[in-house]
Write an enzyme that holds these catalytic residues in place. Structure first.
Site, PDB file in Angstrom:
ATOM      1  N   ASN A  38       0.811  -1.215   0.000  1.00  0.00           N
ATOM      2  CA  ASN A  38       0.000   0.000   0.000  1.00  0.00           C
ATOM      3  C   ASN A  38       0.847   1.271   0.000  1.00  0.00           C
ATOM      4  OD1 ASN A  38      -2.350   1.466   0.050  1.00  0.00           O
ATOM      5  ND2 ASN A  38      -3.048   0.766   2.048  1.00  0.00           N
ATOM      6  N   HIS A 123     -15.361  -4.040  10.685  1.00  0.00           N
ATOM      7  CA  HIS A 123     -14.919  -2.739  11.170  1.00  0.00           C
ATOM      8  C   HIS A 123     -16.112  -1.818  11.373  1.00  0.00           C
ATOM      9  CE1 HIS A 123     -10.454  -2.844   9.747  1.00  0.00           C
ATOM     10  NE2 HIS A 123     -10.872  -4.040  10.113  1.00  0.00           N
ATOM     11  N   ARG A 148     -14.498  -4.770  15.304  1.00  0.00           N
ATOM     12  CA  ARG A 148     -13.517  -3.769  15.710  1.00  0.00           C
ATOM     13  C   ARG A 148     -14.211  -2.427  15.856  1.00  0.00           C
ATOM     14  NH1 ARG A 148      -8.427  -1.459  12.216  1.00  0.00           N
ATOM     15  NH2 ARG A 148     -10.008   0.086  11.663  1.00  0.00           N
ATOM     16  N   TYR A 160      -7.862   7.901  12.806  1.00  0.00           N
ATOM     17  CA  TYR A 160      -7.619   6.658  12.102  1.00  0.00           C
ATOM     18  C   TYR A 160      -8.812   5.705  12.248  1.00  0.00           C
ATOM     19  CZ  TYR A 160      -6.288   1.932  11.138  1.00  0.00           C
ATOM     20  OH  TYR A 160      -6.296   0.652  10.644  1.00  0.00           O
ATOM     21  N   ASP A 211      -7.953  -0.905  17.471  1.00  0.00           N
ATOM     22  CA  ASP A 211      -6.642  -0.682  16.857  1.00  0.00           C
ATOM     23  C   ASP A 211      -6.106   0.672  17.286  1.00  0.00           C
ATOM     24  OD1 ASP A 211      -4.415  -0.528  15.278  1.00  0.00           O
ATOM     25  OD2 ASP A 211      -5.453  -0.761  13.365  1.00  0.00           O
ATOM     26  N   HIS A 213      -3.043   1.683  16.379  1.00  0.00           N
ATOM     27  CA  HIS A 213      -2.270   2.086  15.208  1.00  0.00           C
ATOM     28  C   HIS A 213      -0.933   2.711  15.565  1.00  0.00           C
ATOM     29  CE1 HIS A 213      -2.360   2.930  10.727  1.00  0.00           C
ATOM     30  NE2 HIS A 213      -2.911   1.730  10.853  1.00  0.00           N
ATOM     31  N   GLU A 237      -4.778  -3.719  19.555  1.00  0.00           N
ATOM     32  CA  GLU A 237      -3.880  -3.944  18.415  1.00  0.00           C
ATOM     33  C   GLU A 237      -2.875  -2.811  18.237  1.00  0.00           C
ATOM     34  OE1 GLU A 237      -4.335  -3.896  13.541  1.00  0.00           O
ATOM     35  OE2 GLU A 237      -6.067  -4.397  14.790  1.00  0.00           O
ATOM     36  N   GLU A 263       1.147  -6.425  11.658  1.00  0.00           N
ATOM     37  CA  GLU A 263       0.740  -6.301  10.257  1.00  0.00           C
ATOM     38  C   GLU A 263       1.846  -5.710   9.386  1.00  0.00           C
ATOM     39  OE1 GLU A 263      -1.779  -2.229   9.694  1.00  0.00           O
ATOM     40  OE2 GLU A 263      -2.712  -3.751  10.962  1.00  0.00           O
ATOM     41  N   ARG A 284      -0.057 -10.746  13.870  1.00  0.00           N
ATOM     42  CA  ARG A 284      -0.870 -10.248  12.767  1.00  0.00           C
ATOM     43  C   ARG A 284      -0.131 -10.193  11.429  1.00  0.00           C
ATOM     44  NH1 ARG A 284      -5.167  -7.917  12.401  1.00  0.00           N
ATOM     45  NH2 ARG A 284      -4.448  -5.982  11.427  1.00  0.00           N
ATOM     46  N   HIS A 313      -3.714  -9.646   9.485  1.00  0.00           N
ATOM     47  CA  HIS A 313      -4.175  -8.432   8.809  1.00  0.00           C
ATOM     48  C   HIS A 313      -5.030  -8.804   7.600  1.00  0.00           C
ATOM     49  CE1 HIS A 313      -3.874  -4.339   7.242  1.00  0.00           C
ATOM     50  NE2 HIS A 313      -3.318  -4.769   6.134  1.00  0.00           N
ATOM     51  N   ASP A 317      -6.021  -3.472   1.504  1.00  0.00           N
ATOM     52  CA  ASP A 317      -4.766  -3.485   0.763  1.00  0.00           C
ATOM     53  C   ASP A 317      -4.319  -4.909   0.470  1.00  0.00           C
ATOM     54  OD1 ASP A 317      -4.203  -3.935   3.434  1.00  0.00           O
ATOM     55  OD2 ASP A 317      -2.307  -2.856   3.418  1.00  0.00           O
ATOM     56  N   GLU A 340      -8.941 -10.718  10.139  1.00  0.00           N
ATOM     57  CA  GLU A 340      -9.545  -9.433   9.774  1.00  0.00           C
ATOM     58  C   GLU A 340     -10.199  -9.536   8.412  1.00  0.00           C
ATOM     59  OE1 GLU A 340      -8.284  -4.695   9.531  1.00  0.00           O
ATOM     60  OE2 GLU A 340      -6.736  -6.235   9.355  1.00  0.00           O
ATOM     61  N   TRP A 403       1.670   7.436  12.091  1.00  0.00           N
ATOM     62  CA  TRP A 403       0.320   7.345  11.578  1.00  0.00           C
ATOM     63  C   TRP A 403      -0.197   5.919  11.769  1.00  0.00           C
ATOM     64  CZ3 TRP A 403      -2.201   4.385   7.866  1.00  0.00           C
ATOM     65  CH2 TRP A 403      -3.538   4.716   7.649  1.00  0.00           C
TER      66      TRP A 403
END
Length: 403
Positions: A38, A123, A148, A160, A211, A213, A237, A263, A284, A313, A317, A340, A403
């Protein structure tokens, strides 16, 4: 011998960019592999076209392990997301060919099914807690057993995991990276009320996930994990960046909330300490970024020795090729935890017709030989590549952040 006679890369963008490798054999069998990275898709496309494909021609497609080792050890410059995504594409395509040659779905070649299906999570998101809970109720009505939860943070313009669409979320959203703002303090105040509301609305028979992130320090993650303990989350996560794997030792000292990470991992070495010291509960790593089915099986076997389960994951993507590979893998291994599942758009599904299916909170890869995914090349050609970056994050004072 099943001689490889050709291989080529197909880049298509039916709503988002995908990189697919197609390997052809002398006997007419073909196999597909996902090489999507991605925001850096063309780097992998070039790696395959310019450096990997010339080395495949004339080799025996049945010799999957030997080819994997050739591409990993033979490159000298090992690992990294570009190299491992390229190796993964070759690996998936060869397993696809082997399944077709045997006339069996891939999971049968991996030892057969260890369960009836793979539990997946959807999600649920919203700009407010109320919107997120309403979305989560829709997932519960559809039969999801795990959801999630991501919600907007009061005082931040964007967060996010919160999208404009109820079901489809694509963070790679701009020709140049979007810059977003972040406040850890505001975030930490917002998550416990989200889980309190979720338990009140959804009850205790639905698994709830979240998550972070990679946005907290270890001690901040320990505090959040402890705050969420009364709501029994399935996992927290990516609580903190895992380059320093010992970070998770500090989190473990402060919370019993289960931890998931990986991930962005490319190999077993990225999670060796995490697994050996039992610092995580779910790994993950994903089939496309961690060297394909061959290497992901090694990671899962290593994790199984230390009571760590998989939670691969599965965002958009991953093309349907990777999703199929993940489901065959997950169905077969003994220490599967959860998968996921972010649904692809109708455009993507049309380009990649597939045999996998969802019912009652579980997914099954289907009974088609190999991976059970095809590529409509004519339709793929109607969706040319469009550059798209993932966002970047800054603290409110302007400091660049995770991010």
């Amino acid at each position: 011998m099943l001689e490889i006679t050709g291989a080529r890369v197909i880049v298509t963008s039916p709503g988002r960019n995908f990189v697919t490798l197609k390997i052809e054999t002398k006997d007419g069998l073909t196999g597909l592999g996902d090489a999507t990275l991605n925001g850096r898709e063309l780097a992998v496309a070039s790696y395959l076209t310019d450096h990997v494909i010339p080395c495949l021609i004339g080799r025996d497609a049945h010799r999957i392990e030997d080819i994997w080792q050739y591409l990993y050890r033979g490159a000298y410059w090992r690992r990294g997301p570009v190299t491992m995504s390229a190796i993964a594409a070759v690996d998936m395509a060869l397993w696809d060919i082997k399944g077709k040659a045997a006339g069996l779905p891939l999971y049968q070649l991996l030892g057969g099914a260890s369960r009836e299906g793979c539990m997946v999570y959807g999600h649920a998101n919203g700009t407010t807690i109320e919107e997120t809970i309403d979305n989560a109720l829709h997932y519960k009505e559809q039969g999801y057993r795990a959801i999630r939860l991501q919600s907007g943070v009061p005082g931040l313009a964007s967060t996010y995991g919160v999208s404009r669409d109820r079901y489809f979320y694509e963070p790679a959203d701009a020709d140049l990276p979007t810059e977003t703002l972040w406040s850890t303090e505001k975030y930490l105040r917002s998550v416990p009320p989200l889980f309190e509301a979720a338990r009140a609305a959804l009850g205790w028979d639905v698994h709830l996930l979240h998550d972070v992130h990679h946005r907290l320090t270890p001690i901040e993650a320990g505090r959040l994990g402890r705050d969420l303990e009364p709501y029994r989350p399935f996992w927290m996560e990516d609580a903190t960046p895992a380059e320093n794997q010992a970070n998770f030792r500090l989190i473990r000292q402060h919370t019993t909330t289960p931890l998931a990470v990986g991930e962005v991992f490319n190999s077993v070495w990225d999670c060796k300490q995490l697994i050996e010291e039992q610092l995580i509960d779910y790994i993950r790593a994903t089939v496309v970024h961690a060297g394909g089915i061959t290497h992901l099986r090694r990671i899962a076997s290593f994790a199984d020795l230390h009571n760590v389960r998989t939670g691969c994951h599965g965002a958009t993507d991953l093309s349907p090729v990777s999703m199929a590979a993940a489901l065959h893998f997950g169905l077969s291994i003994p220490n599967f935890g959860i998968q996921e599942y972010m649904r692809h758009t109708g455009k993507t599904d049309a380009v990649f017709p597939h045999a996998y299916s969802f019912a009652d909170g579980l997914m099954h890869p289907g009974e088609a030989p190999g991976l059970g995914v095809e590529l409509d090349e004519a339709l793929a050609a109607e969706h040319p590549y469009k550059r798209a970056y993932l966002p970047v994050n800054r603290l409110e004072d302007g400091t660049l952040y995770n991010w």
